[in-house]
Design a protein around this motif. Sequence first.
Motif, PDB file in Angstrom:
ATOM      1  N   GLU A  71      43.738 -25.890  39.521  1.00  0.00           N
ATOM      2  CA  GLU A  71      44.153 -26.561  40.743  1.00  0.00           C
ATOM      3  C   GLU A  71      42.912 -26.880  41.580  1.00  0.00           C
ATOM      4  O   GLU A  71      42.137 -25.985  41.917  1.00  0.00           O
ATOM      5  CB  GLU A  71      45.115 -25.678  41.537  1.00  0.00           C
ATOM      6  CG  GLU A  71      46.459 -25.450  40.850  1.00  0.00           C
ATOM      7  CD  GLU A  71      47.417 -24.685  41.734  1.00  0.00           C
ATOM      8  OE1 GLU A  71      47.085 -24.460  42.915  1.00  0.00           O
ATOM      9  OE2 GLU A  71      48.496 -24.308  41.230  1.00  0.00           O
ATOM     10  N   VAL A  72      42.732 -28.160  41.873  1.00  0.00           N
ATOM     11  CA  VAL A  72      41.593 -28.584  42.686  1.00  0.00           C
ATOM     12  C   VAL A  72      42.115 -29.319  43.912  1.00  0.00           C
ATOM     13  O   VAL A  72      43.228 -29.859  43.915  1.00  0.00           O
ATOM     14  CB  VAL A  72      40.619 -29.480  41.896  1.00  0.00           C
ATOM     15  CG1 VAL A  72      39.992 -28.706  40.754  1.00  0.00           C
ATOM     16  CG2 VAL A  72      41.334 -30.720  41.354  1.00  0.00           C
ATOM     17  N   SER A  73      41.292 -29.368  44.942  1.00  0.00           N
ATOM     18  CA  SER A  73      41.717 -29.966  46.212  1.00  0.00           C
ATOM     19  C   SER A  73      41.241 -31.401  46.381  1.00  0.00           C
ATOM     20  O   SER A  73      41.551 -32.035  47.403  1.00  0.00           O
ATOM     21  CB  SER A  73      41.197 -29.130  47.379  1.00  0.00           C
ATOM     22  OG  SER A  73      39.773 -29.189  47.447  1.00  0.00           O
ATOM     23  N   ALA A  74      40.496 -31.943  45.404  1.00  0.00           N
ATOM     24  CA  ALA A  74      39.960 -33.296  45.520  1.00  0.00           C
ATOM     25  C   ALA A  74      41.095 -34.312  45.618  1.00  0.00           C
ATOM     26  O   ALA A  74      42.145 -34.170  44.988  1.00  0.00           O
ATOM     27  CB  ALA A  74      39.081 -33.612  44.313  1.00  0.00           C
ATOM     28  N   LEU A  75      40.875 -35.354  46.407  1.00  0.00           N
ATOM     29  CA  LEU A  75      41.884 -36.403  46.554  1.00  0.00           C
ATOM     30  C   LEU A  75      42.047 -37.208  45.281  1.00  0.00           C
ATOM     31  O   LEU A  75      43.115 -37.774  45.033  1.00  0.00           O
ATOM     32  CB  LEU A  75      41.504 -37.336  47.704  1.00  0.00           C
ATOM     33  CG  LEU A  75      41.481 -36.724  49.111  1.00  0.00           C
ATOM     34  CD1 LEU A  75      41.090 -37.772  50.137  1.00  0.00           C
ATOM     35  CD2 LEU A  75      42.825 -36.103  49.456  1.00  0.00           C
ATOM     36  N   SER A  76      40.995 -37.262  44.477  1.00  0.00           N
ATOM     37  CA  SER A  76      41.042 -38.001  43.219  1.00  0.00           C
ATOM     38  C   SER A  76      40.057 -37.348  42.262  1.00  0.00           C
ATOM     39  O   SER A  76      38.938 -37.006  42.658  1.00  0.00           O
ATOM     40  CB  SER A  76      40.671 -39.477  43.456  1.00  0.00           C
ATOM     41  OG  SER A  76      40.694 -40.219  42.261  1.00  0.00           O
ATOM     42  N   TRP A  77      40.475 -37.143  41.005  1.00  0.00           N
ATOM     43  CA  TRP A  77      39.590 -36.492  40.036  1.00  0.00           C
ATOM     44  C   TRP A  77      39.984 -36.892  38.619  1.00  0.00           C
ATOM     45  O   TRP A  77      41.082 -37.406  38.380  1.00  0.00           O
ATOM     46  CB  TRP A  77      39.618 -34.969  40.185  1.00  0.00           C
ATOM     47  CG  TRP A  77      40.991 -34.359  40.003  1.00  0.00           C
ATOM     48  CD1 TRP A  77      41.920 -34.148  40.967  1.00  0.00           C
ATOM     49  CD2 TRP A  77      41.573 -33.906  38.766  1.00  0.00           C
ATOM     50  NE1 TRP A  77      43.060 -33.593  40.431  1.00  0.00           N
ATOM     51  CE2 TRP A  77      42.867 -33.424  39.080  1.00  0.00           C
ATOM     52  CE3 TRP A  77      41.132 -33.844  37.451  1.00  0.00           C
ATOM     53  CZ2 TRP A  77      43.729 -32.911  38.114  1.00  0.00           C
ATOM     54  CZ3 TRP A  77      41.979 -33.331  36.481  1.00  0.00           C
ATOM     55  CH2 TRP A  77      43.256 -32.869  36.803  1.00  0.00           C
ATOM     56  N   LEU A  78      39.087 -36.651  37.676  1.00  0.00           N
ATOM     57  CA  LEU A  78      39.316 -37.065  36.283  1.00  0.00           C
ATOM     58  C   LEU A  78      38.386 -36.312  35.350  1.00  0.00           C
ATOM     59  O   LEU A  78      37.242 -36.027  35.708  1.00  0.00           O
ATOM     60  CB  LEU A  78      39.107 -38.578  36.153  1.00  0.00           C
ATOM     61  CG  LEU A  78      39.325 -39.250  34.807  1.00  0.00           C
ATOM     62  CD1 LEU A  78      39.906 -40.663  35.000  1.00  0.00           C
ATOM     63  CD2 LEU A  78      38.005 -39.366  34.050  1.00  0.00           C
ATOM     64  N   VAL A  79      38.868 -35.994  34.147  1.00  0.00           N
ATOM     65  CA  VAL A  79      38.068 -35.383  33.081  1.00  0.00           C
ATOM     66  C   VAL A  79      38.220 -36.248  31.841  1.00  0.00           C
ATOM     67  O   VAL A  79      39.348 -36.504  31.404  1.00  0.00           O
ATOM     68  CB  VAL A  79      38.528 -33.950  32.751  1.00  0.00           C
ATOM     69  CG1 VAL A  79      37.597 -33.316  31.724  1.00  0.00           C
ATOM     70  CG2 VAL A  79      38.614 -33.098  33.999  1.00  0.00           C
ATOM     71  N   ALA A  80      37.104 -36.692  31.266  1.00  0.00           N
ATOM     72  CA  ALA A  80      37.173 -37.585  30.109  1.00  0.00           C
ATOM     73  C   ALA A  80      36.129 -37.220  29.070  1.00  0.00           C
ATOM     74  O   ALA A  80      35.083 -36.645  29.384  1.00  0.00           O
ATOM     75  CB  ALA A  80      36.982 -39.043  30.539  1.00  0.00           C
TER      76      ALA A  80
END
Length: 391
Positions: A71-80
């Motif tokens: 669980e992260v608090s960032a408004l937008s995130w991605l792992v690729a």
Amino acid sequence: MNIGFSRRMAASACSLCVAGALALGPTAVAAGHRAGEPAPPRPRAAVPQPSLLFRSGTQVRLNPGAPAVPEVSALSWLVADASSGDVLAAGDAHRRLPPASTLKTLFALTVLPTLPAGLQHTVRYEELADIGEGSSLVGVEEGHTYQVADLWRGVFLSSGNDAVHVLAALNGGWQTTVTRMQSKSRALGAMDTHVVSPDGYDTPGQVSSAFDLAVFGREGLRNPDFARYCSTAQAQFPGDGWPYAIENTNRLLTGEDGVARYPGLIGVKNGYTSNAGNTLVAAARRGGRTLVVTVMNPQAGDGLTVYEEARELLDWGFDAAGRVDPVGSLDAMRPKPRVEPTAAPVAAATSPAPDDDSVWSQTATVAGLAVLGAGAVALALRVKGGRAAGS
């Protein structure tokens, strides 16, 4: 007088019948099954699962045994995955937000190929006149001569807006650079990005997304110069009389301010403005796999939270790789290349085309042999029947 056929002649005639049937009906033979039986089912092509990246909230496809997404608090995130472009997990990946200095990744992708690293340039006053108040600077001075490579180190390590302004001037000017950056963004399939200020300075209307920034970071790693600059922790920058040390502001790379260095980190770029908050594009390599992570504007903790959330996402990505199905692809929005019609092979051009008369002649010959064989068998049966009747 009695006329008869031997068994050998009848067998030969039957052989001709079979040969004719094979010649005239190749489709049934090629089908690989007996006449009257249903054809075997054709193999079905794998259907890719639809992208989930335009949905809000956390998106992930966990297989049995895969770890839960942190669980992260960032408004937008991605792992690729940087190699395949597969997105392993994301949260509001296409949400448009101010990018801060992570937009310098797109600036570098656009301008790096146009300027030789060894090119020397003496800075003019007007090239530094419009730098935004409160900008991060590396210390570029009017009247001083720099190599382009020095200026790029100022961009990547110190996030120097002064270095960006000089490089943009060499690239044809500020607005020309904006136009070219926007065009580059579209060519890469990064449709969420709107460029107003190439250095990432807070400007009304300037936005990007976790998806687009991951596209820029992944593309940058394919450029050896970009990859070298973004992974440099310390360097020397020219000054009055002697150079001075500069250090990369990416704490995951340097281990400064109480943030532990991330093993295998290879860049890419961090940023901060009052509107954007803290932003980060990070890439790391482990066990032959390279991951790209984007974190935009964490809502919890302090200014270092962006690094810790990136760390959690990288750890999860390396642990989950191979145990999750992708929720999308970094190549999904990239325009497909046009396929030009190919010329006919040389062999086809030099080989004589079959003559229509010869094709019909061959077909008629086969058909004639088949009819002849069938007639021979019928005649043999009649003769045999006649003998049986007269005996």
